[in-house]
Design an enzyme around this catalytic site. Structure first.
Site, PDB file in Angstrom:
ATOM      1  N   LYS A   2       0.844  -1.196   0.000  1.00 42.50           N
ATOM      2  CA  LYS A   2       0.000   0.000   0.000  1.00 42.50           C
ATOM      3  C   LYS A   2       0.876   1.241   0.000  1.00 42.50           C
ATOM      4  O   LYS A   2       1.904   1.292   0.689  1.00 42.50           O
ATOM      5  CB  LYS A   2      -0.921  -0.022   1.218  1.00 42.50           C
ATOM      6  N   SER A  55     -10.089  -0.568   6.891  1.00 39.32           N
ATOM      7  CA  SER A  55      -9.507  -0.349   5.567  1.00 39.32           C
ATOM      8  C   SER A  55      -8.785  -1.546   4.974  1.00 39.32           C
ATOM      9  O   SER A  55      -8.373  -1.505   3.819  1.00 39.32           O
ATOM     10  CB  SER A  55      -8.547   0.845   5.599  1.00 39.32           C
ATOM     11  N   SER A  64      -9.691   1.931   2.697  1.00 40.96           N
ATOM     12  CA  SER A  64      -8.790   2.646   1.804  1.00 40.96           C
ATOM     13  C   SER A  64      -7.776   1.750   1.099  1.00 40.96           C
ATOM     14  O   SER A  64      -7.118   2.164   0.149  1.00 40.96           O
ATOM     15  CB  SER A  64      -8.032   3.717   2.600  1.00 40.96           C
TER      16      SER A  64
END
Length: 491
Positions: A79, A178, A154
Protein backbone atom coordinates in the site's frame (compact mmCIF):
# COMPACT_ATOMS: atom_id res chain seq x y z
CA UNK A 1 -3.67 -22.75 -13.60
CA UNK A 2 -1.83 -19.46 -13.10
CA UNK A 3 0.97 -19.36 -10.56
CA UNK A 4 -0.86 -16.42 -9.02
CA UNK A 5 -3.78 -18.78 -8.23
CA UNK A 6 -1.62 -21.16 -6.22
CA UNK A 7 -1.16 -21.18 -2.46
CA UNK A 8 2.08 -19.79 -1.07
CA UNK A 9 3.06 -23.24 0.25
CA UNK A 10 2.62 -24.78 -3.22
CA UNK A 11 4.91 -22.25 -4.88
CA UNK A 12 7.42 -22.58 -2.05
CA UNK A 13 7.53 -26.35 -2.62
CA UNK A 14 7.97 -25.94 -6.38
CA UNK A 15 10.80 -23.47 -5.86
CA UNK A 16 12.41 -25.82 -3.34
CA UNK A 17 12.14 -28.78 -5.74
CA UNK A 18 13.60 -26.85 -8.65
CA UNK A 19 10.36 -26.96 -10.63
CA UNK A 20 10.19 -23.16 -10.67
CA UNK A 21 12.54 -20.22 -10.66
CA UNK A 22 11.86 -16.96 -8.84
CA UNK A 23 12.09 -15.21 -12.20
CA UNK A 24 9.19 -17.39 -13.41
CA UNK A 25 6.96 -16.30 -10.53
CA UNK A 26 7.93 -12.62 -10.69
CA UNK A 27 7.64 -12.65 -14.47
CA UNK A 28 4.12 -14.04 -14.30
CA UNK A 29 3.13 -11.37 -11.78
CA UNK A 30 4.44 -8.59 -14.04
CA UNK A 31 2.76 -10.13 -17.09
CA UNK A 32 -0.55 -10.35 -15.23
CA UNK A 33 -0.30 -6.68 -14.22
CA UNK A 34 0.29 -5.70 -17.85
CA UNK A 35 -2.67 -7.84 -18.88
CA UNK A 36 -5.34 -6.70 -16.40
CA UNK A 37 -4.26 -3.60 -14.49
CA UNK A 38 -5.53 -1.36 -17.26
CA UNK A 39 -9.00 -2.50 -16.14
CA UNK A 40 -8.39 -2.77 -12.38
CA UNK A 41 -5.95 0.13 -11.73
CA UNK A 42 -4.64 -1.52 -8.55
CA UNK A 43 -1.08 -0.17 -8.86
CA UNK A 44 0.21 3.38 -8.74
CA UNK A 45 3.74 2.28 -9.65
CA UNK A 46 5.33 -0.99 -10.78
CA UNK A 47 8.92 -1.70 -9.81
CA UNK A 48 9.50 -3.91 -12.87
CA UNK A 49 13.23 -3.55 -13.52
CA UNK A 50 14.26 -3.79 -9.87
CA UNK A 51 11.87 -6.74 -9.29
CA UNK A 52 13.39 -8.63 -12.21
CA UNK A 53 16.92 -7.89 -10.98
CA UNK A 54 15.99 -9.11 -7.51
CA UNK A 55 14.42 -12.25 -8.99
CA UNK A 56 17.64 -13.04 -10.90
CA UNK A 57 19.69 -12.59 -7.71
CA UNK A 58 17.31 -14.84 -5.78
CA UNK A 59 17.57 -17.53 -8.47
CA UNK A 60 21.32 -17.60 -7.84
CA UNK A 61 20.70 -17.78 -4.10
CA UNK A 62 18.13 -20.54 -4.66
CA UNK A 63 20.74 -22.67 -6.38
CA UNK A 64 23.29 -22.20 -3.61
CA UNK A 65 21.40 -22.81 -0.36
CA UNK A 66 18.56 -24.78 1.17
CA UNK A 67 17.90 -22.05 3.76
CA UNK A 68 14.95 -20.01 2.58
CA UNK A 69 11.72 -18.87 4.17
CA UNK A 70 8.19 -19.51 2.99
CA UNK A 71 7.95 -16.08 1.36
CA UNK A 72 11.18 -16.55 -0.60
CA UNK A 73 10.88 -15.03 -4.08
CA UNK A 74 7.18 -14.28 -3.81
CA UNK A 75 5.79 -11.11 -5.49
CA UNK A 76 3.94 -8.67 -3.24
CA UNK A 77 2.17 -5.33 -3.45
CA UNK A 78 2.63 -2.62 -0.82
CA UNK A 79 0.00 0.00 0.00
CA UNK A 80 1.33 3.39 -0.98
CA UNK A 81 1.33 4.80 2.56
CA UNK A 82 4.03 2.34 3.68
CA UNK A 83 7.58 3.62 3.15
CA UNK A 84 9.72 1.88 0.53
CA UNK A 85 13.31 3.04 0.15
CA UNK A 86 14.01 4.38 -3.32
CA UNK A 87 10.44 3.76 -4.48
CA UNK A 88 7.99 6.67 -4.49
CA UNK A 89 5.49 6.71 -1.61
CA UNK A 90 2.67 9.13 -2.38
CA UNK A 91 -0.25 8.18 -0.10
CA UNK A 92 -2.22 8.70 -3.35
CA UNK A 93 -1.90 12.45 -2.72
CA UNK A 94 -0.59 15.25 -4.92
CA UNK A 95 1.23 16.74 -1.95
CA UNK A 96 3.55 13.69 -1.84
CA UNK A 97 3.63 12.95 -5.57
CA UNK A 98 7.43 13.41 -5.68
CA UNK A 99 8.32 11.87 -2.29
CA UNK A 100 10.97 9.13 -2.36
CA UNK A 101 11.73 7.71 1.13
CA UNK A 102 15.29 7.20 2.31
CA UNK A 103 14.43 4.14 4.42
CA UNK A 104 11.98 1.24 4.52
CA UNK A 105 9.12 0.72 6.91
CA UNK A 106 9.88 -2.05 9.41
CA UNK A 107 7.35 -4.39 7.78
CA UNK A 108 9.00 -3.89 4.37
CA UNK A 109 12.41 -4.50 5.95
CA UNK A 110 11.08 -7.75 7.47
CA UNK A 111 9.71 -8.91 4.12
CA UNK A 112 12.95 -7.93 2.32
CA UNK A 113 14.90 -10.03 4.81
CA UNK A 114 12.51 -12.90 4.03
CA UNK A 115 13.44 -12.40 0.33
CA UNK A 116 9.95 -11.44 -0.82
CA UNK A 117 9.90 -9.25 -3.95
CA UNK A 118 8.19 -5.84 -4.03
CA UNK A 119 6.38 -5.61 -7.36
CA UNK A 120 4.96 -2.14 -6.79
CA UNK A 121 2.89 0.29 -4.75
CA UNK A 122 -0.88 -0.13 -4.54
CA UNK A 123 -3.48 2.58 -5.00
CA UNK A 124 -5.51 3.81 -2.02
CA UNK A 125 -7.80 6.54 -0.80
CA UNK A 126 -5.69 9.65 -0.21
CA UNK A 127 -3.90 9.38 3.14
CA UNK A 128 -6.10 6.31 3.83
CA UNK A 129 -9.20 8.50 4.16
CA UNK A 130 -12.08 6.78 2.42
CA UNK A 131 -14.10 3.59 1.99
CA UNK A 132 -14.17 3.20 -1.78
CA UNK A 133 -10.75 4.12 -3.30
CA UNK A 134 -12.44 6.98 -5.13
CA UNK A 135 -10.48 9.53 -3.07
CA UNK A 136 -7.14 8.70 -4.71
CA UNK A 137 -5.81 11.80 -6.44
CA UNK A 138 -4.42 9.68 -9.30
CA UNK A 139 -7.06 7.18 -10.39
CA UNK A 140 -9.96 5.04 -9.17
CA UNK A 141 -9.26 1.36 -8.54
CA UNK A 142 -11.97 -0.99 -9.82
CA UNK A 143 -13.39 -4.15 -8.27
CA UNK A 144 -12.18 -7.23 -10.24
CA UNK A 145 -15.60 -8.88 -9.77
CA UNK A 146 -17.34 -5.97 -11.52
CA UNK A 147 -15.26 -3.09 -12.80
CA UNK A 148 -18.25 -0.76 -12.53
CA UNK A 149 -18.01 -1.17 -8.75
CA UNK A 150 -15.60 0.02 -6.07
CA UNK A 151 -13.07 -2.34 -4.45
CA UNK A 152 -13.59 -0.75 -1.02
CA UNK A 153 -11.08 1.36 0.82
CA UNK A 154 -8.79 2.65 1.80
CA UNK A 155 -6.67 -0.44 0.93
CA UNK A 156 -8.69 -1.05 -2.24
CA UNK A 157 -5.65 -1.29 -4.48
CA UNK A 158 -4.03 -3.89 -2.21
CA UNK A 159 -7.19 -6.02 -2.16
CA UNK A 160 -7.86 -5.69 -5.89
CA UNK A 161 -4.26 -6.63 -6.74
CA UNK A 162 -4.63 -9.94 -4.87
CA UNK A 163 -8.17 -10.65 -6.10
CA UNK A 164 -7.20 -10.11 -9.74
CA UNK A 165 -4.14 -12.37 -9.45
CA UNK A 166 -1.53 -9.67 -9.95
CA UNK A 167 0.42 -10.55 -6.79
CA UNK A 168 0.34 -13.41 -4.29
CA UNK A 169 -0.13 -11.11 -1.30
CA UNK A 170 -0.18 -7.47 -0.35
CA UNK A 171 0.05 -5.23 2.68
CA UNK A 172 -2.66 -2.77 3.64
CA UNK A 173 -3.36 -0.55 6.63
CA UNK A 174 -6.55 -0.62 8.69
CA UNK A 175 -7.71 2.47 10.58
CA UNK A 176 -11.44 1.79 10.66
CA UNK A 177 -11.84 -1.25 8.42
CA UNK A 178 -9.51 -0.35 5.57
CA UNK A 179 -8.15 -3.91 5.19
CA UNK A 180 -11.27 -5.90 6.06
CA UNK A 181 -13.89 -3.97 4.08
CA UNK A 182 -12.01 -4.13 0.74
CA UNK A 183 -11.15 -7.78 1.48
CA UNK A 184 -14.90 -8.39 1.83
CA UNK A 185 -15.78 -6.48 -1.35
CA UNK A 186 -13.05 -8.23 -3.38
CA UNK A 187 -13.56 -11.76 -2.03
CA UNK A 188 -10.14 -12.18 -0.39
CA UNK A 189 -8.78 -12.63 3.15
CA UNK A 190 -7.73 -9.55 5.15
CA UNK A 191 -6.48 -9.34 8.75
CA UNK A 192 -6.38 -6.33 11.05
CA UNK A 193 -3.97 -7.42 13.80
CA UNK A 194 -4.21 -6.41 17.45
CA UNK A 195 -3.09 -2.80 17.91
CA UNK A 196 0.65 -2.96 18.62
CA UNK A 197 1.14 -6.45 17.16
CA UNK A 198 2.74 -5.19 13.90
CA UNK A 199 5.16 -2.27 13.77
CA UNK A 200 3.78 1.04 12.51
CA UNK A 201 7.26 2.49 11.95
CA UNK A 202 7.29 3.72 8.37
CA UNK A 203 3.52 3.88 8.01
CA UNK A 204 2.53 7.44 7.09
CA UNK A 205 0.31 8.37 10.02
CA UNK A 206 -3.39 9.15 9.66
CA UNK A 207 -4.81 8.23 13.09
CA UNK A 208 -1.98 6.88 15.21
CA UNK A 209 -4.06 5.29 18.00
CA UNK A 210 -6.21 3.29 15.58
CA UNK A 211 -4.25 2.06 12.57
CA UNK A 212 -2.45 -1.22 12.01
CA UNK A 213 -0.65 -2.75 9.04
CA UNK A 214 -1.90 -6.19 8.02
CA UNK A 215 -1.81 -8.79 5.22
CA UNK A 216 -4.26 -9.37 2.36
CA UNK A 217 -4.13 -12.80 0.71
CA UNK A 218 -6.19 -15.38 -1.16
CA UNK A 219 -6.32 -17.89 1.70
CA UNK A 220 -6.15 -17.94 5.49
CA UNK A 221 -3.01 -20.11 5.37
CA UNK A 222 -1.27 -17.57 3.12
CA UNK A 223 -2.33 -14.82 5.51
CA UNK A 224 -0.76 -16.64 8.44
CA UNK A 225 2.52 -17.02 6.52
CA UNK A 226 2.73 -13.28 5.91
CA UNK A 227 1.66 -12.40 9.45
CA UNK A 228 4.35 -14.70 10.87
CA UNK A 229 6.92 -12.61 9.01
CA UNK A 230 5.69 -9.08 9.82
CA UNK A 231 4.53 -9.48 13.46
CA UNK A 232 6.75 -8.61 16.39
CA UNK A 233 8.06 -5.94 18.70
CA UNK A 234 9.91 -3.00 17.17
CA UNK A 235 11.99 -0.58 19.24
CA UNK A 236 11.48 2.03 16.52
CA UNK A 237 7.73 2.14 17.23
CA UNK A 238 6.63 3.41 20.64
CA UNK A 239 3.18 1.82 20.16
CA UNK A 240 4.65 -1.63 19.41
CA UNK A 241 3.80 -4.25 22.05
CA UNK A 242 6.53 -6.51 23.42
CA UNK A 243 4.33 -9.61 23.43
CA UNK A 244 5.49 -13.06 22.34
CA UNK A 245 4.48 -14.05 18.79
CA UNK A 246 2.45 -17.23 18.42
CA UNK A 247 3.12 -19.85 15.78
CA UNK A 248 0.18 -18.92 13.60
CA UNK A 249 0.66 -21.82 11.21
CA UNK A 250 0.35 -24.40 13.97
CA UNK A 251 -3.02 -22.87 14.85
CA UNK A 252 -4.50 -24.00 11.53
CA UNK A 253 -5.75 -27.33 12.88
CA UNK A 254 -9.27 -27.25 11.46
CA UNK A 255 -10.62 -28.17 14.90
CA UNK A 256 -13.12 -25.77 16.48
CA UNK A 257 -14.97 -28.32 18.62
CA UNK A 258 -16.66 -26.67 21.61
CA UNK A 259 -15.59 -23.20 20.47
CA UNK A 260 -17.92 -20.51 21.86
CA UNK A 261 -19.02 -17.83 19.42
CA UNK A 262 -20.80 -14.55 20.24
CA UNK A 263 -23.02 -12.99 17.56
CA UNK A 264 -23.93 -9.34 18.30
CA UNK A 265 -27.55 -8.63 17.48
CA UNK A 266 -26.50 -5.13 16.40
CA UNK A 267 -24.41 -6.64 13.57
CA UNK A 268 -27.29 -8.42 11.84
CA UNK A 269 -29.97 -5.79 12.33
CA UNK A 270 -31.17 -2.76 10.45
CA UNK A 271 -28.96 -1.60 7.60
CA UNK A 272 -27.52 -5.04 6.76
CA UNK A 273 -28.61 -6.26 3.33
CA UNK A 274 -30.69 -9.44 3.29
CA UNK A 275 -28.20 -11.24 1.03
CA UNK A 276 -25.35 -10.41 3.40
CA UNK A 277 -27.40 -11.51 6.41
CA UNK A 278 -28.29 -14.84 4.76
CA UNK A 279 -24.64 -15.56 3.90
CA UNK A 280 -23.53 -14.88 7.48
CA UNK A 281 -26.34 -17.00 8.94
CA UNK A 282 -25.35 -19.88 6.66
CA UNK A 283 -21.74 -19.42 7.81
CA UNK A 284 -22.91 -19.72 11.43
CA UNK A 285 -24.71 -22.96 10.58
CA UNK A 286 -21.49 -24.26 9.01
CA UNK A 287 -19.52 -23.34 12.14
CA UNK A 288 -22.10 -25.27 14.16
CA UNK A 289 -21.60 -28.31 11.92
CA UNK A 290 -17.89 -28.04 12.66
CA UNK A 291 -18.57 -28.32 16.40
CA UNK A 292 -18.82 -24.72 17.57
CA UNK A 293 -21.73 -23.19 19.45
CA UNK A 294 -23.03 -19.64 19.16
CA UNK A 295 -25.25 -17.31 21.13
CA UNK A 296 -26.70 -13.88 20.43
CA UNK A 297 -25.18 -11.10 22.53
CA UNK A 298 -25.28 -7.30 22.62
CA UNK A 299 -22.57 -4.70 22.11
CA UNK A 300 -24.76 -1.79 23.19
CA UNK A 301 -22.27 1.02 22.69
CA UNK A 302 -21.45 0.07 19.09
CA UNK A 303 -24.08 2.56 17.95
CA UNK A 304 -21.72 5.35 19.01
CA UNK A 305 -18.72 3.89 17.15
CA UNK A 306 -18.99 5.76 13.84
CA UNK A 307 -19.45 9.16 15.49
CA UNK A 308 -16.65 8.55 18.00
CA UNK A 309 -14.34 7.23 15.31
CA UNK A 310 -14.70 10.14 12.93
CA UNK A 311 -14.11 12.66 15.70
CA UNK A 312 -11.04 10.83 17.03
CA UNK A 313 -9.56 9.87 13.66
CA UNK A 314 -10.08 13.36 12.25
CA UNK A 315 -8.54 14.93 15.33
CA UNK A 316 -5.44 12.76 15.01
CA UNK A 317 -5.31 13.44 11.28
CA UNK A 318 -5.40 17.17 11.94
CA UNK A 319 -2.28 16.83 14.07
CA UNK A 320 -0.48 14.24 11.92
CA UNK A 321 -1.00 16.02 8.61
CA UNK A 322 0.21 19.38 9.92
CA UNK A 323 3.74 18.33 8.88
CA UNK A 324 2.82 18.41 5.19
CA UNK A 325 3.50 22.07 4.50
CA UNK A 326 5.39 22.06 1.21
CA UNK A 327 8.65 23.00 2.90
CA UNK A 328 10.38 19.92 4.29
CA UNK A 329 9.27 17.36 1.69
CA UNK A 330 6.59 16.91 -0.90
CA UNK A 331 5.27 19.32 -3.50
CA UNK A 332 5.73 23.06 -2.91
CA UNK A 333 3.91 25.88 -4.68
CA UNK A 334 6.56 28.32 -5.88
CA UNK A 335 6.68 32.14 -6.19
CA UNK A 336 4.30 32.98 -3.37
CA UNK A 337 4.62 36.32 -1.59
CA UNK A 338 5.23 34.95 1.91
CA UNK A 339 5.95 31.77 3.86
CA UNK A 340 2.35 31.70 5.11
CA UNK A 341 1.02 31.91 1.55
CA UNK A 342 3.34 29.06 0.54
CA UNK A 343 1.93 26.92 3.36
CA UNK A 344 -1.66 27.78 2.47
CA UNK A 345 -1.33 27.29 -1.29
CA UNK A 346 0.73 24.09 -1.03
CA UNK A 347 -1.79 22.47 1.31
CA UNK A 348 -4.79 23.80 -0.58
CA UNK A 349 -3.56 22.40 -3.90
CA UNK A 350 -1.88 19.30 -2.46
CA UNK A 351 -4.75 17.86 -0.40
CA UNK A 352 -8.01 16.52 -1.83
CA UNK A 353 -11.52 17.34 -0.62
CA UNK A 354 -11.91 14.40 1.79
CA UNK A 355 -8.56 15.07 3.46
CA UNK A 356 -9.44 18.75 3.87
CA UNK A 357 -12.84 17.81 5.28
CA UNK A 358 -11.29 15.63 7.97
CA UNK A 359 -8.54 18.12 8.84
CA UNK A 360 -11.18 20.79 9.35
CA UNK A 361 -13.39 18.50 11.45
CA UNK A 362 -10.43 17.43 13.57
CA UNK A 363 -9.16 20.96 14.07
CA UNK A 364 -12.65 22.02 15.17
CA UNK A 365 -12.97 19.09 17.61
CA UNK A 366 -9.61 19.93 19.20
CA UNK A 367 -10.19 23.67 19.43
CA UNK A 368 -10.64 25.56 22.66
CA UNK A 369 -14.24 25.52 23.83
CA UNK A 370 -15.13 22.38 21.83
CA UNK A 371 -12.50 19.88 23.05
CA UNK A 372 -14.55 18.65 26.04
CA UNK A 373 -17.81 18.53 24.11
CA UNK A 374 -16.44 16.51 21.18
CA UNK A 375 -12.96 14.99 21.47
CA UNK A 376 -13.17 14.13 25.17
CA UNK A 377 -16.70 12.76 24.80
CA UNK A 378 -15.57 10.59 21.88
CA UNK A 379 -12.75 9.17 23.99
CA UNK A 380 -15.26 8.32 26.72
CA UNK A 381 -17.44 6.53 24.16
CA UNK A 382 -14.36 4.65 22.96
CA UNK A 383 -13.73 3.41 26.49
CA UNK A 384 -17.28 2.08 26.72
CA UNK A 385 -16.96 0.34 23.34
CA UNK A 386 -13.72 -1.33 24.41
CA UNK A 387 -15.35 -2.43 27.67
CA UNK A 388 -18.18 -4.07 25.70
CA UNK A 389 -15.64 -6.19 23.81
CA UNK A 390 -13.73 -7.06 26.98
CA UNK A 391 -16.94 -8.20 28.68
CA UNK A 392 -18.10 -10.39 25.76
CA UNK A 393 -14.67 -11.88 25.04
CA UNK A 394 -14.29 -12.85 28.69
CA UNK A 395 -17.05 -15.43 28.10
CA UNK A 396 -16.62 -16.30 24.40
CA UNK A 397 -13.69 -17.32 22.20
CA UNK A 398 -14.57 -15.11 19.22
CA UNK A 399 -17.22 -12.70 17.97
CA UNK A 400 -18.66 -13.30 14.48
CA UNK A 401 -20.70 -11.14 12.11
CA UNK A 402 -20.61 -9.60 8.64
CA UNK A 403 -17.61 -7.51 7.60
CA UNK A 404 -19.66 -4.95 5.67
CA UNK A 405 -23.42 -4.30 5.64
CA UNK A 406 -23.61 -4.49 1.83
CA UNK A 407 -21.71 -5.83 -1.13
CA UNK A 408 -19.58 -3.47 -3.24
CA UNK A 409 -21.49 -0.47 -4.55
CA UNK A 410 -21.07 1.22 -7.92
CA UNK A 411 -18.37 3.79 -8.63
CA UNK A 412 -19.82 7.28 -8.16
CA UNK A 413 -22.87 6.05 -6.27
CA UNK A 414 -21.91 7.45 -2.85
CA UNK A 415 -18.97 9.77 -3.44
CA UNK A 416 -21.10 12.92 -3.03
CA UNK A 417 -22.70 11.68 0.20
CA UNK A 418 -19.97 11.53 2.89
CA UNK A 419 -22.30 10.37 5.68
CA UNK A 420 -23.54 7.39 3.69
CA UNK A 421 -19.96 6.61 2.71
CA UNK A 422 -18.86 6.72 6.37
CA UNK A 423 -21.62 4.24 7.30
CA UNK A 424 -19.96 1.55 5.16
CA UNK A 425 -17.47 1.07 8.01
CA UNK A 426 -20.08 0.69 10.73
CA UNK A 427 -19.23 -3.00 11.32
CA UNK A 428 -15.44 -2.62 11.23
CA UNK A 429 -14.79 0.60 13.15
CA UNK A 430 -15.54 -0.79 16.65
CA UNK A 431 -12.59 -3.22 16.47
CA UNK A 432 -10.14 -0.39 15.81
CA UNK A 433 -11.54 1.59 18.73
CA UNK A 434 -11.15 -1.50 20.95
CA UNK A 435 -7.78 -2.53 19.48
CA UNK A 436 -8.80 -6.18 18.99
CA UNK A 437 -7.80 -8.39 16.02
CA UNK A 438 -10.31 -9.18 13.28
CA UNK A 439 -10.23 -11.02 9.97
CA UNK A 440 -12.52 -11.01 6.94
CA UNK A 441 -12.94 -14.26 4.97
CA UNK A 442 -15.22 -14.92 1.97
CA UNK A 443 -18.53 -16.50 3.04
CA UNK A 444 -20.65 -16.48 -0.09
CA UNK A 445 -22.18 -14.19 -2.66
CA UNK A 446 -25.05 -11.73 -2.94
CA UNK A 447 -26.03 -10.22 -6.27
CA UNK A 448 -23.10 -12.15 -7.72
CA UNK A 449 -20.64 -10.22 -5.53
CA UNK A 450 -18.53 -11.47 -2.59
CA UNK A 451 -19.69 -11.27 1.04
CA UNK A 452 -17.20 -11.22 3.92
CA UNK A 453 -17.48 -12.97 7.29
CA UNK A 454 -15.76 -11.08 10.12
CA UNK A 455 -14.17 -13.04 12.98
CA UNK A 456 -13.03 -10.98 15.97
CA UNK A 457 -10.75 -12.21 18.75
CA UNK A 458 -9.18 -11.27 22.06
CA UNK A 459 -6.16 -8.99 22.24
CA UNK A 460 -3.07 -10.73 20.79
CA UNK A 461 -5.08 -13.90 20.11
CA UNK A 462 -4.69 -13.93 16.34
CA UNK A 463 -4.11 -17.69 16.61
CA UNK A 464 -7.74 -18.38 17.55
CA UNK A 465 -8.98 -15.98 14.87
CA UNK A 466 -6.90 -17.84 12.29
CA UNK A 467 -8.04 -21.24 13.58
CA UNK A 468 -11.72 -20.37 13.20
CA UNK A 469 -11.23 -18.66 9.83
CA UNK A 470 -9.21 -21.57 8.44
CA UNK A 471 -11.66 -24.23 9.64
CA UNK A 472 -14.55 -22.35 8.03
CA UNK A 473 -12.64 -21.65 4.81
CA UNK A 474 -11.63 -25.27 4.30
CA UNK A 475 -15.19 -26.47 4.94
CA UNK A 476 -16.79 -24.17 2.36
CA UNK A 477 -14.35 -23.46 -0.47
CA UNK A 478 -15.81 -20.02 -1.28
CA UNK A 479 -12.21 -18.87 -1.62
CA UNK A 480 -11.71 -21.05 -4.69
CA UNK A 481 -14.05 -18.91 -6.80
CA UNK A 482 -12.10 -16.24 -8.68
CA UNK A 483 -13.26 -13.14 -10.52
CA UNK A 484 -13.10 -13.40 -14.29
CA UNK A 485 -12.09 -10.05 -15.72
CA UNK A 486 -13.60 -11.08 -19.01
CA UNK A 487 -16.97 -11.27 -17.19
CA UNK A 488 -18.43 -13.43 -14.41
CA UNK A 489 -16.59 -15.75 -12.02
CA UNK A 490 -14.40 -18.82 -12.40
CA UNK A 491 -13.26 -21.63 -10.15
Amino acid sequence: MSLMDKRISEIHEQLHNGELKVSDVVGESISRIKEVDGKVHAFLSVNEEEAQNQAAALDEKLAGTDERGLLFGLPMGIKDNILTKGLTTTCASQILSNFEPIHNATVVENLDQADAVTIGKCNMDEFAMGSSNENSSFKVTRNPWDTDRVPGGSSGGSAAAVASGEVLFSLGSDTGGSIRQPASYCGVVGLKPTYGRVSRFGLVAFASSLEQIGPITRTVEDNAYVMQTIAGHDKMDSTSADVEIDDYLSALTGDITDLKIAVPKEYLGEGVDEGVRESVQEALRELERLGATWEEVSLPHSKYAVAAYYLLASSEASANLARFDGIRYGVRVENESSLLETYKKSRSEGFGDEVKRRIMLGTFALSSGYYDAYYKKAQQARTLIKQDFDDILADYDVIVGPTAPTVAFKVGEQIDDPLTMYANDILTIPMNLAGVPAISVPCGFSEGLPVGLQIIGKHFDESTVYRVAHAYEQATEHYKTRPNLEGGASS
